[in-house]
Design a protein around this motif. Sequence first.
Motif, PDB file in Angstrom:
ATOM      1  N   PRO A 124      -2.262   8.928  70.976  1.00 29.96           N
ATOM      2  CA  PRO A 124      -1.935   8.487  72.335  1.00 29.96           C
ATOM      3  C   PRO A 124      -2.327   7.040  72.592  1.00 29.96           C
ATOM      4  CG  PRO A 124      -2.886  10.686  72.385  1.00 29.96           C
ATOM      5  CD  PRO A 124      -3.033  10.187  70.969  1.00 29.96           C
ATOM      6  N   GLY A 125      -1.345   6.233  72.986  1.00 28.88           N
ATOM      7  CA  GLY A 125      -1.601   4.851  73.345  1.00 28.88           C
ATOM      8  C   GLY A 125      -1.711   3.874  72.206  1.00 28.88           C
ATOM      9  N   PHE A 126      -1.513   4.323  70.954  1.00 31.97           N
ATOM     10  CA  PHE A 126      -1.610   3.425  69.806  1.00 31.97           C
ATOM     11  C   PHE A 126      -0.394   2.499  69.823  1.00 31.97           C
ATOM     12  CE2 PHE A 126      -1.533   1.901  65.520  1.00 31.97           C
ATOM     13  CZ  PHE A 126      -2.822   2.016  65.018  1.00 31.97           C
ATOM     14  N   ALA A 127      -0.620   1.226  70.151  1.00 34.97           N
ATOM     15  CA  ALA A 127       0.470   0.266  70.340  1.00 34.97           C
ATOM     16  C   ALA A 127       0.676  -0.560  69.077  1.00 34.97           C
ATOM     17  CB  ALA A 127       0.161  -0.656  71.512  1.00 34.97           C
ATOM     18  N   TYR A 128       1.891  -0.463  68.497  1.00 30.49           N
ATOM     19  CA  TYR A 128       2.248  -1.242  67.316  1.00 30.49           C
ATOM     20  C   TYR A 128       2.844  -2.576  67.761  1.00 30.49           C
ATOM     21  CZ  TYR A 128       1.726   2.914  64.358  1.00 30.49           C
ATOM     22  OH  TYR A 128       1.239   4.010  63.682  1.00 30.49           O
ATOM     23  N   LEU A 129       2.278  -3.673  67.273  1.00 25.07           N
ATOM     24  CA  LEU A 129       2.657  -5.009  67.719  1.00 25.07           C
ATOM     25  C   LEU A 129       3.259  -5.802  66.570  1.00 25.07           C
ATOM     26  CD1 LEU A 129      -0.621  -5.818  69.703  1.00 25.07           C
ATOM     27  CD2 LEU A 129       1.406  -4.584  70.511  1.00 25.07           C
ATOM     28  N   GLY A 130       4.482  -6.274  66.741  1.00 24.78           N
ATOM     29  CA  GLY A 130       5.157  -7.093  65.749  1.00 24.78           C
ATOM     30  C   GLY A 130       5.105  -8.559  66.111  1.00 24.78           C
ATOM     31  N   GLY A 131       5.483  -9.416  65.161  1.00 16.11           N
ATOM     32  CA  GLY A 131       5.493 -10.852  65.389  1.00 16.11           C
ATOM     33  C   GLY A 131       4.221 -11.538  64.954  1.00 16.11           C
ATOM     34  N   LEU A 132       3.402 -10.855  64.153  1.00 18.72           N
ATOM     35  CA  LEU A 132       2.154 -11.437  63.678  1.00 18.72           C
ATOM     36  C   LEU A 132       2.434 -12.619  62.753  1.00 18.72           C
ATOM     37  CD1 LEU A 132      -0.927 -10.700  63.908  1.00 18.72           C
ATOM     38  CD2 LEU A 132      -0.669  -9.560  61.701  1.00 18.72           C
ATOM     39  N   ALA A 133       1.584 -13.633  62.811  1.00 17.60           N
ATOM     40  CA  ALA A 133       1.738 -14.795  61.929  1.00 17.60           C
ATOM     41  C   ALA A 133       1.728 -14.350  60.470  1.00 17.60           C
ATOM     42  CB  ALA A 133       0.601 -15.789  62.175  1.00 17.60           C
ATOM     43  N   PRO A 134       2.627 -14.893  59.634  1.00 22.76           N
ATOM     44  CA  PRO A 134       2.694 -14.472  58.221  1.00 22.76           C
ATOM     45  C   PRO A 134       1.365 -14.617  57.482  1.00 22.76           C
ATOM     46  CG  PRO A 134       4.588 -15.826  58.791  1.00 22.76           C
ATOM     47  CD  PRO A 134       3.658 -15.885  59.971  1.00 22.76           C
ATOM     48  N   GLU A 135       0.543 -15.590  57.895  1.00 25.97           N
ATOM     49  CA  GLU A 135      -0.745 -15.792  57.222  1.00 25.97           C
ATOM     50  C   GLU A 135      -1.700 -14.606  57.404  1.00 25.97           C
ATOM     51  OE1 GLU A 135       0.344 -19.956  58.873  1.00 25.97           O
ATOM     52  OE2 GLU A 135       0.798 -17.848  59.305  1.00 25.97           O
ATOM     53  N   LEU A 136      -1.399 -13.733  58.380  1.00 23.71           N
ATOM     54  CA  LEU A 136      -2.276 -12.591  58.666  1.00 23.71           C
ATOM     55  C   LEU A 136      -1.744 -11.289  58.067  1.00 23.71           C
ATOM     56  CD1 LEU A 136      -3.263 -13.307  62.386  1.00 23.71           C
ATOM     57  CD2 LEU A 136      -4.434 -13.969  60.275  1.00 23.71           C
ATOM     58  N   ALA A 137      -0.828 -11.384  57.131  1.00 23.72           N
ATOM     59  CA  ALA A 137      -0.227 -10.184  56.532  1.00 23.72           C
ATOM     60  C   ALA A 137      -1.165  -9.571  55.497  1.00 23.72           C
ATOM     61  CB  ALA A 137       1.121 -10.521  55.907  1.00 23.72           C
ATOM     62  N   ALA A 138      -2.213  -8.924  55.983  1.00 23.87           N
ATOM     63  CA  ALA A 138      -3.180  -8.272  55.104  1.00 23.87           C
ATOM     64  C   ALA A 138      -2.700  -6.880  54.731  1.00 23.87           C
ATOM     65  CB  ALA A 138      -4.536  -8.172  55.808  1.00 23.87           C
ATOM     66  N   SER A 139      -2.925  -6.488  53.489  1.00 25.35           N
ATOM     67  CA  SER A 139      -2.630  -5.124  53.075  1.00 25.35           C
ATOM     68  C   SER A 139      -3.613  -4.169  53.741  1.00 25.35           C
ATOM     69  CB  SER A 139      -2.739  -4.987  51.559  1.00 25.35           C
ATOM     70  OG  SER A 139      -1.815  -5.822  50.918  1.00 25.35           O
ATOM     71  N   ARG A 140      -3.204  -2.906  53.838  1.00 26.42           N
ATOM     72  CA  ARG A 140      -4.134  -1.898  54.336  1.00 26.42           C
ATOM     73  C   ARG A 140      -5.318  -1.757  53.380  1.00 26.42           C
ATOM     74  NH1 ARG A 140      -2.662   2.365  57.791  1.00 26.42           N
ATOM     75  NH2 ARG A 140      -0.678   2.039  58.868  1.00 26.42           N
ATOM     76  N   ARG A 141      -6.378  -1.161  53.895  1.00 28.64           N
ATOM     77  CA  ARG A 141      -7.525  -0.835  53.065  1.00 28.64           C
ATOM     78  C   ARG A 141      -7.125   0.149  51.969  1.00 28.64           C
ATOM     79  NH1 ARG A 141     -12.688  -1.218  54.967  1.00 28.64           N
ATOM     80  NH2 ARG A 141     -12.985  -2.402  56.899  1.00 28.64           N
ATOM     81  N   ALA A 142      -7.839   0.113  50.857  1.00 29.95           N
ATOM     82  CA  ALA A 142      -7.587   1.064  49.777  1.00 29.95           C
ATOM     83  C   ALA A 142      -7.966   2.475  50.201  1.00 29.95           C
ATOM     84  CB  ALA A 142      -8.367   0.657  48.533  1.00 29.95           C
TER      85      ALA A 142
END
Length: 240
Positions: free
Chosen positions: A136-154
Amino acid sequence: MAALRFLDSGECMLVVEFGSTIDAALNERVLALDAALTRAAIPGVVETTPTFRSLAVIYEPLVVDRARLVARITELEAEAEATTRPARTWTVPCCYDAPHGEDLAEVAARLSLTPERLIELHTGGALRVHMYGFSPGFAYLGGLAPELAASRRASPRPPHPADAVMIAGGMSAIAPLPMPTGWWVIGRTPEKVFSPTRDPAFLVAVGDEIRFEAIDAATFAGLAARAAAGEAVARVEARR
């Protein structure tokens, strides 16, 4: 524009797929069709759920059969106006200081950035609310700067605090409820984006934009007290 794809999900759900990417223009088409279906009030259509690039349509097949529903959706999509939905820009306060930005230093190092540069990039542009989901309320936000494209944690980290601000997979997110996560927690907002006791429960609408504003820990504490009392502490303006 790509042609629509109609996919069955069980006997009473039709998924209308617009494309295969996370894209603002695709998301506008999804929201436009969602609004058009709501206005059309087709007998047998029970519920619709928009996502990044598709619209799930739950229907009663004994009331409206699939072929008729597909034909009507195709007509509505061709006529749908993507510009009729009002949209807003929210300035959402976010504290990146310890202890709120728990993973900030680690993910900055992984991205070969200083923590200060990561914050500058995260607060430097408008992020689109593409959808709510997962919890509930988990907001997915697009448009992040390409430099912040971190992979998920292992592997998932321990539960984050309520109202965490996170990044992973080229996106940002606001997570109102504590839970384990594979995202990187870079800050926390005092704003209650989701509150089941408020009407509307979701403060920010899908299609709105968010700009994060860096605040210090003392400011966070003051705003959090106001938010806990029911006040909205984010600022909002209509988007032209």
